[in-house]
Design a protein around this motif. Structure first.
Motif, PDB file in Angstrom:
ATOM      1  N   VAL A  51       7.073  24.913  22.306  1.00 20.71           N
ATOM      2  CA  VAL A  51       5.977  25.551  23.407  1.00 20.71           C
ATOM      3  C   VAL A  51       7.029  26.451  24.431  1.00 20.71           C
ATOM      4  O   VAL A  51       6.364  27.179  25.075  1.00 20.71           O
ATOM      5  N   LEU A  52       8.267  26.141  24.363  1.00 21.26           N
ATOM      6  CA  LEU A  52       9.004  26.809  25.311  1.00 21.26           C
ATOM      7  C   LEU A  52       9.578  28.271  24.715  1.00 21.26           C
ATOM      8  O   LEU A  52      10.655  28.829  25.393  1.00 21.26           O
ATOM      9  N   MET A  53       9.233  28.464  23.509  1.00 25.38           N
ATOM     10  CA  MET A  53       9.731  29.694  22.865  1.00 25.38           C
ATOM     11  C   MET A  53       9.840  31.048  23.733  1.00 25.38           C
ATOM     12  O   MET A  53       8.647  31.090  24.197  1.00 25.38           O
ATOM     13  N   ARG A  54      10.705  31.832  23.596  1.00 24.81           N
ATOM     14  CA  ARG A  54      10.249  32.949  24.543  1.00 24.81           C
ATOM     15  C   ARG A  54      10.435  32.807  25.952  1.00 24.81           C
ATOM     16  O   ARG A  54      10.126  33.768  26.842  1.00 24.81           O
TER      17      ARG A  54
END
Lengths: 260, 409
Positions: B373-376
């Protein structure tokens, strides 16, 4: 209230900084579109920029604008106007101007590049909506901070720190917590952490479209359901609404009691 | 003398030319069994527009069986419909349905046993447990069939086209959906799978087990549990295929397990959770493929050696590459990576600084999958950058020394 809103809106869009802000988005988006003809790539780049910049500009503009028009607010207070209409009018006028910058700066170049017919249309719409939503939320927070601190330097530093917290520190702590407790089921924890940060909420909403294929690779049932269709979208949108309603209520409560 | 006898027979119109035996409710032969009894080698049985209930029709003569528009064979009591047990049998233009689940016999609409030179073409097979089942068959063609099953779960369903211990098959232009495996090949050698469309199958779109020297070209494999699984096979050529939208926590566009000497060229991998998952596969050339918007473009598990990954486009994948162990002796060269930020001062189209496709975030994500969920996020970009400047966790030897500056067309 409408008159105050109109006044503050016109004052904002005539200001040099809002113009520069809009121009920056315009130039950045145009430059990306010219350099690479691939809409997907530009959308990803603009997502990164928007998620960082709209909160930052929103919170800085909000704080500075409040301090600049503090005397004007005091003048209005002397008139037969309710505090509600003064603060709401001032705030909404400014937020509208910021949203307009995002819509013009990011929205229009994509239209010229034929986003309407492309499969990435939903990502584009999400991107500009999230740009506006983040502007609204962070300028609200800015007003709250500025009303609470009479000292401009203190107010500005708190604003910058709040941005830094939501944009970077929060995610860092979030990641450390996940890594620290990775042996436990973290689905619900992850979702509640997301809900507590508006930037994360906006990002996850875009990710649900952009990186859906990767999101579906995760094995936890609760989070997968959350990230999947329906429920997650509703929950994220509802949380973003709360992020607008609660600070707005707080702003009004503070404005009512504020002793100038 | 014999020639003269044949000539006279010929004049009388008897026997040695193939006849057409017509079967319908108003014809001379009203049931398929009667028509079959009346036919001899090399005849054509023409089945007219009618429904026929059939209890395992065993074909032991070399016949051409043609269904006119609407000819429909329904399995009696959910058993098998046709079993081909001799050479040179053609089955064209028929509709099959009603074969029910039987785990013991693996009931199929068309079963081919120990025969050569068969042709199964333009048929429509719906709601059958297995559709086409080949056992020890050789040199046959299966083309232009529409095969639509009713699979619900992996364990309870059968395969669309199932081939066991076969040689020299051509499987072409079929559409297979709603089965367990769209096309399943086990111990099948020297065969071609061309231009098929396999989608919405519960397990694999196309599945190779213990099969060597096969080729699959120009197939479209989408929305299956896993696109194509190639396992324990040698010298498989995979070209011009499209693997799209295979989503889920165990979903891959292409799954390679214990594969040697394969060629994977000119394929498109679009929006799969994992483009290619590789385990224990050696001497494979990945050339000229497009990986677009996959969750992971390539995921290497252990034991992969002497692979060449060259001239591919890696476009906007969430994560380009993950390696579970040390990759020995694998070459990454001349690929285009959309995340590459280097420069090209001498303007030769090749970046001057190497590209490191394994990022810190892919390492962290392997440790704790919730971090997806922390991608990008800005924080992730920052730590990726820090890691890029001075690698600590990510392998330094996995790099593309000559990344392309522009998309390879």
């Amino acid at each position: 209230m409408l008159k105050i809103l109109k006044f503050s809106f016109y004052e904002m869009i005539r200001s040099r900084w809002v113009f520069i802000y809009t121009l920056f988005y315009l130039v950045a988006t145009m430059a990306f579109l010219l350099l690479s003809n691939d809409l997907s790539k530009v959308l990803i780049s603009m997502t990164n920029i928007t998620l960082i910049l709209t909160p930052l500009i929103g919170i800085l503009f909000g704080t500075i604008y409040y301090y600049n028009s503090k005397e004007f607010i005091q003048l209005l207070m002397a008139q037969a106007l309710s505090r509600w209409s003064i603060f709401t009018g001032m705030y909404l006028g400014m937020a509208l101007a910021l949203c307009l910058s995002v819509l013009v700066g990011i929205g229009i170049p994509f239209l010229f590049y034929g986003i309407m017919g492309s499969p990435d249309l939903t990502i584009y719409l999400l991107l500009i909506t999230m740009g506006c939503v983040l502007s609204i939320i962070f300028s609200l927070i800015a007003f709250i901070i500025a009303i609470s601190c009479d000292d401009e330097v203190k107010g500005l530093s708190i604003s910058i720190f709040v941005w830094l917290f939501f944009a970077i520190i929060y995610d860092g702590a979030f990641m450390l917590l996940i890594l620290g407790f990775k042996d436990y089921p973290l689905d619900k924890f992850t979702i509640s952490m997301l809900v507590l940060n508006p930037i994360d909420l906006a990002r996850i909403l875009i990710l649900m479209k952009l990186d859906m294929s990767a999101m579906m690779g995760y094995t936890g049932a609760v989070l997968t359901k959350f990230l999947g269709r329906g429920m997650g979208m509703v929950l994220v949108s509802a949380s973003l609404m709360m992020w607008m309603i609660i600070p707005f209520w707080r702003l009004f409560a503070l404005g009512k009691k504020k002793d100038f | 003398m014999k020639m003269a006898f044949l000539f006279i027979l010929n004049l009388l119109g008897i026997g040695i030319y193939a006849n057409v035996v017509e079967v319908c409710k108003n014809c001379q032969y009203q049931t398929i069994q009667e028509g079959y009894q009346a036919s001899i080698e090399c005849d054509t049985i023409l089945i007219k527009n009618d429904e026929f209930v059939i209890d395992n029709w065993l074909i032991e003569k070399s016949l051409t069986i043609i269904g006119e528009n609407g000819a429909h064979l329904i399995a009696k009591d959910g058993g098998e419909i046709i079993t081909i047990a001799t050479n040179h049998v053609n089955i064209i233009g028929l509709k099959f349905s009603g074969v029910t689940t039987n785990y013991l016999k693996e009931n199929a609409a068309i079963r081919v046993k120990h025969s050569k030179h068969f042709l199964i073409e333009n048929n429509q097979i719906t709601d059958c447990f297995f559709a086409i089942y080949l056992e020890k068959a050789k040199s046959g063609t299966i083309s232009n069939n529409l095969i639509d099953g009713n699979a619900s779960t992996e364990a309870e369903s059968g395969n669309g086209i199932h081939a066991w211990s076969c040689d020299f098959l051509t499987i072409q232009s079929n559409e297979v959906l709603h089965h367990r495996d769209g096309i399943y090949l086990e111990f099948v050698n020297n065969s071609d799978v061309i231009k098929n469309h396999s989608h919405h199958n519960t397990r694999y779109g196309l599945h190779y087990m213990f099969s060597n020297d096969d080729t699959y070209v120009s197939n479209v494999i989408e929305k299956n549990g896993v696109g194509v699984a190639v396992m324990f096979s040698r010298r498989i050529t995979m070209k011009h295929n499209t693997f799209a939208n295979n989503w889920g926590h165990a979903a891959y566009g292409l799954l390679l397990k214990e594969i040697y000497d394969a060629e994977i060229t000119d394929n498109n991998f679009l929006e799969n959770t994992i483009g290619i998952f590789v385990e224990g596969s050696n001497r494979i050339n990945y050339l000229n493929n497009n990986f677009r918007r996959n969750g992971w473009a390539i995921k290497f598990s252990g034991g992969c050696e002497a692979n060449v990954i060259s001239n591919n486009n890696f476009l906007y994948n969430s994560i380009d590459l993950v390696v579970a162990s040390k990759l020995n002796d694998n070459t990454f060269e001349n690929n285009y990576w959309s995340d590459y930020t280097g420069y090209d001062l001498d303007k030769n189209g090749i970046g001057d600084v190497p590209y490191y496709p394994v990022k810190l975030f892919s390492y962290i994500h392997q440790q704790a999958p919730e971090t997806v969920v922390l991608m990008r996020s800005l924080f992730v970009e920052i730590i990726n950058y820090a890691e890029k400047v001075s690698p600590v966790f990510t392998p330094k030897d996995i790099m593309d020394p000559k990344p392309k500056m522009n998309i390879i067309l």
